[in-house]
Write an enzyme that holds these catalytic residues in place. Sequence first.
Site, PDB file in Angstrom:
ATOM      1  N   ASP A   1      -7.008  -1.994  -3.363  1.00 48.59           N
ATOM      2  CA  ASP A   1      -6.171  -1.070  -3.421  1.00 48.59           C
ATOM      3  C   ASP A   1      -5.302  -1.124  -4.895  1.00 48.59           C
ATOM      4  O   ASP A   1      -5.932  -1.046  -5.867  1.00 48.59           O
ATOM      5  CB  ASP A   1      -4.984  -1.261  -2.224  1.00 48.59           C
ATOM      6  CG  ASP A   1      -4.372   0.155  -1.676  1.00 48.59           C
ATOM      7  OD1 ASP A   1      -3.776   0.814  -2.534  1.00 48.59           O
ATOM      8  OD2 ASP A   1      -4.478   0.336  -0.758  1.00 48.59           O
TER       9      ASP A   1
ATOM     10  N   GLU B   1       3.748   2.331  -0.568  1.00 51.19           N
ATOM     11  CA  GLU B   1       2.736   2.209  -1.754  1.00 51.19           C
ATOM     12  C   GLU B   1       3.781   2.248  -2.963  1.00 51.19           C
ATOM     13  O   GLU B   1       5.105   2.698  -2.696  1.00 51.19           O
ATOM     14  CB  GLU B   1       1.936   3.396  -1.918  1.00 51.19           C
ATOM     15  CG  GLU B   1       0.347   3.022  -1.487  1.00 51.19           C
ATOM     16  CD  GLU B   1      -0.011   2.230  -2.429  1.00 51.19           C
ATOM     17  OE1 GLU B   1       0.380   1.744  -3.497  1.00 51.19           O
ATOM     18  OE2 GLU B   1      -1.528   2.090  -2.434  1.00 51.19           O
TER      19      GLU B   1
END
Length: 294
Positions: free
Chosen positions: A197, A18
Amino acid sequence: MNTLTPEVEWNVGALLGEGPVWVERERALYFVDIKRRRVHRYVPESGERSSWEAPAQTGFVLPHADGGFVCGLQGGLHRFTPENARFVLRVPVESGLPGNRLNDAHVDTEGRLWFGSMDDAEREPTGSLWRVEGDQAPRVHDSGYIITNGPAMSPDFRTLYHVDSLRRAIYTFDVGNDGELSSRRLFSTHAPPGDPDGLVVDAEGYVWVATFGGARIERYAPNGLSVGHVAFPCSNVTKLAFGGDDLRTAYVTTARKGLDEAALAREPFAGALFSFRAPAAGQKQSLCRIVCPD
């Protein structure tokens, strides 16, 4: 755009890769592996790769104007110094919610830090959208999220985008000169496969949204309509950052989380760091200017 082909830069095998961020002063990309508690650094020019172990789950790593980084660890904002691998808690966040952790984040042109929190078990709507400015205490601007993602700003700094992943919704807020948010509204209900996301906004004002479980990044026009996508050879695509000297190299994190052995056998590059050349440049990464007291 649908014909762009991502290439593997580093098959790091992240469980939950991430938060990629291009750090201009180092000409390097930083990103995190939340579940394995790692901060990674990749230098495209030399291929150099470095990793540090964090003391808790780390949702983001962002460069600070005073040097070093601000990291969103479970429990609060930490200063991270790569030279000595130190993480020091400076600003506690949600200490009364031990089941929460910090997730995605963004720095605006004023150096303000925007970030989301979420239920680590991904069940309860205990997540919020936070802002920190200068030496002020963190402030909640919106709440009721299970998984927060984004946030990111438009090129004119008047619109903030934020993702409610499990509701498959992307919201926009108006941003005042003082950083106050107003007029939350739906930008897009995510229609492609997977859940929205992390997102980023390019210099033309188009919004790039990674899809967890959707094997793609979707690009949306400022009016909320999809104008194309980039397909990936793995299911869980988590976030994009623009980097390189012209800010047209898109670096993309992915994840192995939630994939069983059969799926991992089909997706040998799940959890890798990818790149592709984008049709538009990204916005320059701003430096965080919040005061982190000793």
